[in-house]
Scaffold this motif. Structure first.
Motif, PDB file in Angstrom:
ATOM      1  N   PHE A  34      40.124 -45.241 -20.636  1.00  0.00           N
ATOM      2  CA  PHE A  34      40.586 -46.321 -19.777  1.00  0.00           C
ATOM      3  C   PHE A  34      42.100 -46.364 -19.654  1.00  0.00           C
ATOM      4  N   THR A  35      42.813 -45.757 -20.599  1.00  0.00           N
ATOM      5  CA  THR A  35      44.262 -45.726 -20.472  1.00  0.00           C
ATOM      6  C   THR A  35      44.691 -44.788 -19.348  1.00  0.00           C
ATOM      7  N   ASP A  53      35.028 -48.612 -13.661  1.00  0.00           N
ATOM      8  CA  ASP A  53      36.086 -48.415 -14.652  1.00  0.00           C
ATOM      9  C   ASP A  53      37.362 -49.157 -14.269  1.00  0.00           C
ATOM     10  N   GLU A  54      37.655 -49.243 -12.981  1.00  0.00           N
ATOM     11  CA  GLU A  54      38.854 -49.956 -12.537  1.00  0.00           C
ATOM     12  C   GLU A  54      38.706 -51.463 -12.756  1.00  0.00           C
ATOM     13  N   LYS A  57      39.080 -52.073 -16.426  1.00  0.00           N
ATOM     14  CA  LYS A  57      40.480 -51.951 -16.845  1.00  0.00           C
ATOM     15  C   LYS A  57      41.234 -53.248 -16.551  1.00  0.00           C
ATOM     16  N   TRP A  60      40.215 -55.791 -19.072  1.00  0.00           N
ATOM     17  CA  TRP A  60      40.804 -55.456 -20.368  1.00  0.00           C
ATOM     18  C   TRP A  60      42.270 -55.908 -20.419  1.00  0.00           C
ATOM     19  N   SER A 342      48.424 -54.844 -13.353  1.00  0.00           N
ATOM     20  CA  SER A 342      47.762 -53.559 -13.108  1.00  0.00           C
ATOM     21  C   SER A 342      48.211 -52.914 -11.805  1.00  0.00           C
ATOM     22  N   THR A 348      49.662 -50.441 -20.601  1.00  0.00           N
ATOM     23  CA  THR A 348      48.527 -50.122 -21.452  1.00  0.00           C
ATOM     24  C   THR A 348      48.317 -51.265 -22.432  1.00  0.00           C
TER      25      THR A 348
END
Length: 356
Positions: A34-35, A53-54, A57, A60, A342, A348
């Motif tokens: 994910f980084t 996944d986006e 992220k 997160w 983001s 990160t």
């Protein structure tokens, strides 16, 4: 209520603590690092455009900012020297306050602009406005009537555009909803969310996001108030692709059956005031009550994006320990912060990846 809130926060804290020995650099989930997922320079008009996944992220990053700033009392100036133009054709409490306070908290400068403050679509085209604002600021959040206005801004702007609400989608609301559910339940995959109400922009965003997070969606709307057909077709495709269930009905109790989360929204949105009398008649029987919840799972919860009216949900549910509406409202701030960070940086997170 206090015990329930403490329990939810304790679950999140224990989850974070149990992963402290893991390095977040290159942290992966399901084989994905994910980084390496970057959204920098992107716009967010609809979560239809974002991969699972986006979306994860962004959630997160949002959870990380909330933990570091709210709980660890850290001062983060991730947006120092940056500015956001906030275009509001519609009034707002949560969208305005979450964006203004969140952007400022990260060191940036928010500029609030109503239709009386700028020439958007009146003395100046959306095309020209987009080009002008691109030279003044770093990002635009626009809360508008027509989704086409956002598309025009995004087409001509050289900076990211965020949909703060349109007639078709409300993506920043859904990010807050899913962060709230992740905090409460500890994970999202396998949850069943039941929408009982109007087939509106908030529901459309649920439909574009839920399957990508492994969430099953049950929808109850009165006849004549179903979601947009193109959105239904895309949601059906996404559900098949991601192995989730999507069902549509006109029976609220059928939708609520065996559900984890009951959700509703206003039945009369801004611009629909002349339809109020007819809408209230058409939505008779759709009020969420403890009787509605009696067929849901024993630990069911309730969400509403606010502002709320009693015909949509009664006080017994709205002010009960099952109601997550005020945590949901607060998370509008952390998720808009997470989204803006983001889109503007390669940040990160420092906390371990949350479980989805």
């Amino acid at each position: 209520m206090c015990l329930r809130l403490f329990s939810a926060h304790n679950v999140v804290f224990k989850s974070l603590k149990s992963h402290l020995s893991q390095s977040v650099h290159g942290f992966s989930c399901g084989g994905v690092s994910f980084t390496s997922v970057s959204l920098k320079g992107r716009s967010c008009l609809t979560l239809k455009d974002f991969s699972p996944d986006e979306i994860k992220k962004v959630l997160w990053v949002s959870g990380d900012l909330k933990h570091r700033i709210k709980h660890e009392k850290q001062c983060l100036t991730l947006l120092q020297g940056k500015s956001v133009a906030m275009i509001f054709e519609k009034r707002s409490t949560r969208t305005r306050m979450s964006t203004e306070t969140g952007f400022a908290l990260l060191g940036g400068h928010p500029c609030f602009l109503t239709s009386q403050d700028i020439h958007l679509g009146v003395n100046e085209s959306s095309t020209d406005t987009a080009r002008v604002l691109s030279g003044f600021c770093d990002i635009v959040l626009a809360r508008v009537y027509s989704h086409t206005t956002l598309e025009e801004l995004e087409k001509e702007a050289s900076i990211p555009i965020i949909n703060g609400l349109s007639d078709l989608y409300h993506p920043i609301q859904i990010l807050a909803d899913f962060l709230t559910l992740q905090e409460h339940y500890g994970s999202l995959s396998g949850l069943t969310v039941s929408w009982i109400g109007d087939g509106n922009n908030v529901l459309h965003s649920f439909m574009m996001c839920a399957p990508k997070l492994g969430v099953h969606l049950k929808i109850a709307t009165p006849k004549g108030y179903t979601p947009d057909q193109s959105v239904i077709e895309e949601a059906q495709r996404l559900s098949t692709q991601h192995g989730t269930r999507l069902s549509l009905t006109s029976d609220p109790m059928e939708a609520a059956h065996n559900s984890d989360v009951l959700v509703t929204d206003t039945w009369v949105s801004m611009g629909q005031e002349e339809e109020k009398k007819r809408r209230l008649q058409d939505f008779a029987g759709y009020q969420i009550t403890m009787q509605t919840g009696s067929v849901a799972k024993p630990d069911w919860t309730f969400l509403h994006c606010l502002p709320r009216k009693k015909e949509e949900v009664d006080d017994q549910v709205f002010y009960s320990p099952r109601s997550l509406v005020f945590q949901e409202a607060e998370n509008r701030k952390w998720t808009i912060m997470g989204l803006m960070v983001s889109l503007l940086t390669d940040y990160t997170p420092h906390t371990p990846m949350m479980k989805f």
